[in-house]
Design a protein around this motif. Structure first.
Motif, short mmCIF file in Angstrom:
data_model
loop_
_atom_site.label_atom_id
_atom_site.label_comp_id
_atom_site.label_asym_id
_atom_site.label_seq_id
_atom_site.Cartn_x
_atom_site.Cartn_y
_atom_site.Cartn_z
N GLU A 82 37.55 37.43 59.13
CA GLU A 82 38.11 36.40 58.46
C GLU A 82 38.92 35.47 60.04
O GLU A 82 39.14 34.64 59.91
CB GLU A 82 39.51 36.78 57.93
N PRO A 83 39.20 36.11 60.83
CA PRO A 83 39.52 35.43 61.80
C PRO A 83 38.42 34.92 62.18
O PRO A 83 39.14 33.13 62.79
CB PRO A 83 40.57 36.57 62.87
N LEU A 141 36.09 33.02 60.57
CA LEU A 141 35.74 32.66 59.58
C LEU A 141 36.98 31.13 59.60
O LEU A 141 36.20 30.09 59.22
CB LEU A 141 35.74 32.73 57.96
N LEU A 142 37.68 31.49 60.31
CA LEU A 142 38.90 30.22 60.36
C LEU A 142 39.02 29.58 61.36
O LEU A 142 39.46 28.77 61.60
CB LEU A 142 40.38 30.95 60.45
N ARG A 143 37.26 29.47 61.66
CA ARG A 143 37.67 28.27 63.41
C ARG A 143 35.80 27.92 62.93
O ARG A 143 35.18 27.94 61.95
CB ARG A 143 36.58 29.40 64.34
#
Lengths: 329, 278
Positions: free
Chosen positions: B108-109, B111-113
């Motif tokens: 997830e982290p 994907l948040l970039r």
């Protein structure tokens, strides 16, 4: 103030394959699976304006993580509308990423063997940040967070508090308009927690940054946020300011009396004595049944009072009361 | 609600992606050098393998202990094994990182970039692989020199460098495919074992596939495993420009096919993750 987050009738249902029993259960499940549907979020609606600091809280499994995932774009809703910074998160996830910063208290975005400065340099490239802007922002955050002495140390050598300061710096370097914080103070000591909370609050005030925070530490909510959204069983059960929340849910005050006498006897219906130390009497007052001035008057009548403090109950009790009220319905 | 312009436009995105990939590879290389004890351990392991397998193949060649001996090049297969092990041990076990990310939600982290997850993961792993390739290559050459065997000609060394680099790229793409299987399998060890064994057998890790029956040799040399290992190792058995170009051709072809497969599997996995959560 413009809206940063707009959520309307947001729903998410998970469909899972039901496990079949017996030796051939797994095989049967492979060819003709039975499904179980679980509604994780059931019609959530709210908006958040620019510069607001909002806590989204709820017991485990309440749907808050699912809601936050849909807001950040890593989960697609079953139905409903979400706009974050004018974008639809799960369709425009990468575009949205330029405008949001995310801090996971239990996950690191740094690399243990290398100094934080190297990780920041890589993040600059990932966010396509201009070198000069990056240097200026890193300088500002280094000064504010006191990172100068630790920037060049391998991350594995940092304390948890130092590491968390670096994590927050990493999430702020690209200048996000919206900051998601997931348990940002978990595992930190009191001093480090205070520093992180002060920083988030001040940063938000100064640059008008919107903050969305989830935490099980109610002090994070009290000291950082001005508004609380409580989610339980996939629905919003409370959405109001922190101050209103206290007033609405508990008609109670905590009165602390310091006296020359070892204790002050106050015997009123609606007044409960809490565990106290000598010369300090802590009373919980139900203001629906008895007025505070009556309690103070009676205490004065019983002898000298050195000091009196009248406080709202701790946030933890408020939250507990909300969950208990909802569970009893 | 007003829409805020957040992304860089047009061709700048491509240039930025390349810059990110280079920065990621550089970061991975620095990371590999920072963890030098791990690198040193890998070098020791490589040298140990070389000593054992070189002794085995030297014995086969010199004492004619097998009918195969007549088919082997002078000096046995020590250098061939050195080359195939060099490629195999240089490839970073990226499948394990992908599995961890997918199983534990650490995806997830990333994907948040604003950059592709695969770019963020593959670029540093490529940097690490290149450091390993350089360090193990230097160790292998040093061991070869100390053993008294003749060093390959400079032209062959250059061919080995190109083919070995491409072999590592292919190895990494195979591992990425295995890692992405975690979207469906959760644990990728079974898939990894299959790929490792196919690499061992069809790639010709410890013996060239040219020793196999013709039908099997004909099949193995056109697989991605043959392109990853055999076409690199064959340069020290029978160095030739023709074999070099054939080898590079197969490597480029499989590189394109495996990259496309990785992209397809990633998209399918991402759709699943966005729909069902991790």
């Amino acid at each position: 103030m413009s809206q940063v987050i707009f959520v309307q009738d947001l729903r998410k249902a998970y469909r899972r394959i039901k496990r079949q029993h017996g030796p051939f259960g797994a095989l049967k499940g492979l060819f003709s699976p039975d499904y179980l549907t679980h509604d994780a979020v059931s019609g959530v609606s709210f908006t958040v304006s620019e510069g607001e600091r909002v806590a989204i809280i709820g017991p485990n499994g309440a749907g808050k993580s699912t809601t936050l995932k849909m807001l950040s774009g890593v989960l697609q809703p079953s139905s409903g509308t979400v706009e974050v910074l004018g974008l639809t998160p799960w369709r425009q996830r990468r575009a949205l990423a330029y405008g949001i910063g995310v801090v996971f208290g239990q996950r690191s975005q740094l690399w243990a063997e290398l100094p934080a400065r190297d990780a920041f340099g890589l993040l600059r490239r990932i966010y396509d940040q201009d070198a000069e802007v990056f240097r200026r922002r890193l300088g500002e955050l280094t000064d504010r967070f006191g990172l100068a002495d630790i920037l060049d140390q391998p991350v594995r050598q940092l304390s948890l508090g130092q590491r968390m300061r670096c994590e927050i710096t990493a999430s702020l370097l690209h200048g996000p308009k919206l900051l998601f914080l997931d348990e940002p103070t978990i595992g930190l000591d009191i001093t480090a927690k205070a520093a992180i909370r002060d920083f988030i609050r001040e940063q938000s005030r100064e640059v008008g940054q919107t903050v969305l925070l989830t935490s099980h530490d109610t002090r994070d909510i009290e000291l950082v946020c001005e508004r609380v959204i409580v989610i339980n069983e996939g629905r919003i059960v409370v959405d109001q300011s922190v101050a209103e929340l206290r007033r609405r849910f508990l008609d109670r005050k905590v009165v602390t009396i310091r006296s020359a006498a070892p204790e002050v006897a106050v015997d009123f219906p609606g007044v409960t004595r809490r565990a106290s130390e000598p010369h300090t009497t802590i009373l919980e007052v139900d203001t629906a049944r008895v007025r505070i001035e009556q309690v103070i008057a009676m205490a004065l009548a019983h002898g000298g009072i050195d000091d009196v403090a009248i406080e709202d109950p701790p946030m933890e009790e408020v939250i507990h009361a909300i969950y208990a009220a909802h569970a009893s319905r | 609600m007003r829409s805020m312009p957040l992304t860089p436009r047009g061709e700048a995105q491509f240039v930025n992606a390349i810059a990110s990939a280079i920065a990621g590879a550089r970061f991975g290389a620095v990371q590999a050098l920072a963890a030098w004890p791990v690198l040193l351990g890998r070098v020791m392991f490589y040298l140990l393998i070389l000593v054992v397998l070189a002794a085995l193949w030297d014995k086969v060649a010199s004492e004619q202990v097998s009918p195969l001996a007549g088919m082997l090049p002078t000096g046995g297969l020590a250098v061939y094994v050195g080359v195939t092990e060099w490629v195999t041990l240089s490839v970073v076990a990226i499948q394990q990182r992908l599995e961890d990310d997918i199983r534990n939600g650490a995806l997830e982290p990333y994907l948040l970039r604003p950059k592709s997850y695969l770019l963020q993961r593959v670029a540093p792993a490529t940097g690490e692989t290149m450091v390993r390739l350089a360090v193990l290559g230097a160790a292998g050459l040093a061991a070869l020199a100390m053993s008294g065997r003749p060093l390959p000609a400079p032209g062959v060394l250059l061919a080995l460098l190109l083919l070995g680099t491409m072999g590592c790229v292919l190895g990494m793409l195979l591992y990425v495919l295995v890692g992405l299987a975690a979207f469906w399998m959760r644990r990728v060890l079974p898939a990894m074992l299959i790929v490792q064994k196919l690499s061992f057998l069809l790639g010709g890790l410890v013996a060239p596939i040219s020793l196999y029956p013709d039908w099997l040799y004909g099949f193995a040399k056109v697989t991605p495993f043959g392109a990853q290992l055999y076409w690199v190792g064959v340069q020290v058995l029978t160095p030739s420009a023709q074999l070099f170009w054939i080898g590079i051709g197969w490597q480029i072809l499989w590189c394109v096919v495996l990259s496309a497969l990785c992209a397809l599997v990633w998209r399918a996995g991402l759709r699943k993750a966005l729909r069902e959560g991790l």
